[in-house]
Design a protein around this motif. Sequence first.
Motif, short mmCIF file in Angstrom:
data_model
loop_
_atom_site.label_atom_id
_atom_site.label_comp_id
_atom_site.label_asym_id
_atom_site.label_seq_id
_atom_site.Cartn_x
_atom_site.Cartn_y
_atom_site.Cartn_z
N ALA A 180 0.83 -1.21 0.00
CA ALA A 180 0.00 0.00 0.00
C ALA A 180 0.86 1.26 0.00
N LYS A 211 -0.36 3.33 -5.45
CA LYS A 211 -1.48 4.24 -5.24
C LYS A 211 -2.74 3.63 -5.88
N ALA A 212 -3.88 4.25 -5.63
CA ALA A 212 -5.14 3.79 -6.20
C ALA A 212 -5.08 3.75 -7.73
N GLU A 240 -4.28 0.40 -9.40
CA GLU A 240 -5.17 -0.73 -9.11
C GLU A 240 -5.26 -1.71 -10.28
N LYS A 279 -10.16 -7.89 -7.50
CA LYS A 279 -10.37 -6.44 -7.38
C LYS A 279 -10.66 -6.04 -5.94
N LYS A 286 -8.17 -3.60 -3.76
CA LYS A 286 -8.70 -2.37 -3.13
C LYS A 286 -8.40 -2.38 -1.63
N LEU A 336 -4.63 -1.76 -1.11
CA LEU A 336 -4.29 -0.36 -1.35
C LEU A 336 -4.83 0.57 -0.28
N ALA A 337 -5.90 0.16 0.39
CA ALA A 337 -6.47 0.96 1.48
C ALA A 337 -5.70 0.74 2.79
#
Length: 102
Positions: A51, A55-56, A59, A91, A95, A98-99
């Motif tokens: 993470a 970055k987002a 993704e 996915k 997510k 990454l969070a």
Amino acid sequence: MKSVLISALVAAGVLASAPALANKDLATKSGCMACHAVDKKLVGPAYQEVAKKYKAADEAALVAKVKAGGKGVWGQIPMPPNAAIKDEDVKTLVKWILAGAK
């Protein structure tokens, strides 16, 4: 009144932590936790380190990497392909990672 407030706070805490627990359960069920941990390096990097690095906006690339596998970014031990994991599950996991994977 106090017990109602305490019950509401406990329920809110349980609901807030449910997605994180569900995603960790999904990671475990998918075999990811055999090589990764949330906060420490095992065979692969800790999810919290992933993470920090990505970055987002990364993704889609990470989803593709999880599906196809790869090597060289975190060392020479390759990550095997995970083609059997459903795309929507990959996915969800990316997510969550990454969070901050908490």
